[in-house]
Write a protein that holds these residues in place. Structure first.
Motif, short mmCIF file in Angstrom:
data_model
loop_
_atom_site.label_atom_id
_atom_site.label_comp_id
_atom_site.label_asym_id
_atom_site.label_seq_id
_atom_site.Cartn_x
_atom_site.Cartn_y
_atom_site.Cartn_z
N UNK A 142 40.38 35.89 42.61
CA UNK A 142 40.46 34.16 42.16
C UNK A 142 39.36 33.41 42.85
N UNK A 143 39.02 32.25 42.09
CA UNK A 143 38.25 31.40 43.12
C UNK A 143 38.79 30.03 42.70
N UNK A 144 39.11 29.22 43.70
CA UNK A 144 39.74 27.93 43.73
C UNK A 144 39.00 26.99 44.81
N UNK A 145 38.49 25.87 44.44
CA UNK A 145 38.09 24.93 45.28
C UNK A 145 36.99 25.41 46.41
N UNK A 146 36.09 26.11 45.54
CA UNK A 146 35.12 26.85 46.52
C UNK A 146 35.19 27.98 47.02
N UNK A 147 36.71 28.58 47.30
CA UNK A 147 37.01 29.87 48.10
C UNK A 147 37.40 30.88 47.31
N UNK A 148 36.70 31.90 47.44
CA UNK A 148 37.09 33.21 46.55
C UNK A 148 38.13 34.12 47.59
N UNK A 149 39.12 34.43 46.84
CA UNK A 149 40.07 35.17 47.49
C UNK A 149 40.28 36.76 46.69
N UNK A 150 40.08 37.70 47.64
CA UNK A 150 40.17 39.06 46.92
C UNK A 150 41.15 40.07 47.63
N UNK A 151 42.16 40.40 46.59
CA UNK A 151 43.00 41.32 47.24
C UNK A 151 42.52 42.68 47.00
N UNK A 152 43.03 43.36 48.24
CA UNK A 152 42.67 44.86 48.66
C UNK A 152 43.78 45.87 48.70
N UNK A 153 43.74 46.79 48.09
CA UNK A 153 44.51 47.94 47.98
C UNK A 153 44.50 48.89 49.31
N UNK A 154 45.30 49.92 49.34
CA UNK A 154 45.32 50.74 50.29
C UNK A 154 45.49 50.12 51.74
N UNK A 155 44.49 49.28 52.08
CA UNK A 155 44.96 48.58 53.26
C UNK A 155 45.80 47.47 53.10
N UNK A 156 46.09 46.73 51.89
CA UNK A 156 47.03 45.90 51.48
C UNK A 156 46.59 44.67 52.46
N UNK A 157 45.67 43.98 51.93
CA UNK A 157 45.05 42.88 52.57
C UNK A 157 44.48 41.87 51.56
N UNK A 158 44.47 40.60 52.01
CA UNK A 158 43.60 39.55 51.41
C UNK A 158 42.43 39.07 52.10
N UNK A 159 41.40 38.79 51.60
CA UNK A 159 40.29 38.33 52.32
C UNK A 159 39.69 37.06 51.46
N UNK A 160 39.23 36.01 52.35
CA UNK A 160 38.80 34.87 51.71
C UNK A 160 37.16 34.67 51.97
N UNK A 161 36.61 34.17 50.97
CA UNK A 161 35.13 34.00 51.15
C UNK A 161 34.67 32.53 50.68
#
Length: 343
Positions: A142-161
């Motif tokens: 998802x992308x909101x307010x200029x920030x992209x959030x990506x959900x990651x499987x297996x390591x079960x994490x969220x990254x922001x860009x």
């Protein structure tokens, strides 16, 4: 990864499983740099192959679609989708830690193609492509307010860009998780992790919060887990599942209501897709969430393994765009479908 009915029919279930397992391990690695690609889009003029004049499907009106093809074998596997507020740009994330960016082309108000398309690697905060790290299995966007959030499987994490200022060259940073949420996320099944992610809009009781949902529960048709990752109402909730459907993606409406994209697969019926609409106030810590079904596909509909959902607004209409994950298989398709939501 989901078995495909066409594979089953041409070679039997055991052969299909073997072939798809080989495809999984042969998943192409993302390009090390940003590369332009040419995408051919075959228009999809009707959603039902048996009733070609029909436009309404549940609470959706079919607008148009594209069957996307590309000669670069790294193209495909798209599990998350974002479309810009005016609908002119798309960003997708593939499950091999790769971005797709493109400009949407239209003709007479219908999708006609994708131009200026590029593939690029998702980058870790050290500049290394995620495909070469333990965070390689990127499944939601998802992308909101200029920030992209990506959900990651297996390591079960969220990254922001920092997407707004840097785009595909932005480096990802892990989103800090409260201890309770971190423990519950880490207990998710290995390949049944954060399949859906969104940011609650201003009118939501969770305004600005990152919300993520796991694909399924370890037990058939048992509620799966949801997470309110940021904001003052952080916590966990559950999402009721039924009829063999798994969570595939989510998107918020401006009202704060949440749309859930779900899919199921059987060897005899192939893929099916369903959309549910969840009340804004229903998503809160410790709640069990359900929602009314507003669309469910049948065998006459032109779908594949629909995994990505995006919402934008165009000419007074709320437009839903869906993309399919072809698992990098030549026997599946990358479809881009758009519908208007009947409010």
């Amino acid at each position: 990864m989901r078995l495909n009915r066409r594979l089953f029919l041409i070679g039997g279930g055991a052969v299909a499983a073997t072939v798809l397992a080989e495809r999984t391990f042969a998943r192409p690695r993302a390009s090390a740099t940003t590369i332009p690609i040419e995408i051919r889009g075959r228009p999809i003029d009707h959603f039902s192959v048996t009733d070609q004049g029909r436009r309404r499907f549940g609470d959706l009106l079919f607008r148009s679609g594209l069957d996307l093809r590309c000669s670069d074998r790294r193209f495909g596997g798209f599990s998350g989708l974002w479309r810009s507020p005016e609908g002119r740009q798309i960003v997708a994330v593939a499950d091999n830690a790769q971005w797709l960016t493109a400009r949407v082309q239209t003709s007479d108000g219908r999708l006609s193609g994708l131009a200026d398309a590029k593939l690029a690697p998702l980058l870790h905060d050290n500049g290394r492509p995620l495909s070469g790290t333990r965070y390689y299995d990127t499944e939601s966007l998802t992308i909101a307010d200029g920030v992209a959030y990506v959900g990651i499987e297996r390591k079960h994490a969220i990254m922001r860009f920092d997407w707004g200022s840097q785009g595909v060259v932005a480096r990802g940073n892990l989103v800090p998780l409260p201890e309770r949420i971190r423990e519950e996320i880490q207990n998710l099944p290995n390949n049944r992790g954060l399949e859906a992610i969104g940011v609650a809009p201003p009118r939501s009781p969770l305004a600005g919060a990152v919300v993520a949902i796991a694909e399924r529960s370890p037990k058939h048709d048992r509620p799966t887990q949801g997470f309110i990752v940021t904001g003052p109402r952080r916590g966990t909730f559950s999402v009721r599942l039924s009829n063999g459907y798994d969570i595939s993606d989510l998107a918020f409406l401006p009202s704060g209501e949440m749309l859930l994209l779900e899919r199921q697969f059987s060897l005899f019926e192939g893929f099916r897709v369903r959309l549910r609409r969840v009340a804004a106030e229903a998503v809160k810590p410790d709640a069990e969430v359900d929602g009314a079904v507003i669309f469910e596909s049948d065998s006459s509909h032109q779908i594949d393994n629909m995994e990505g959902l995006s919402v934008h607004h165009e000419a007074g209409e709320t437009v839903l765009t869906l993309i399919s994950d072809d698992n990098f298989s030549p026997l599946q398709r990358t479809l881009l479908l758009e519908f208007s939501l009947i409010t």
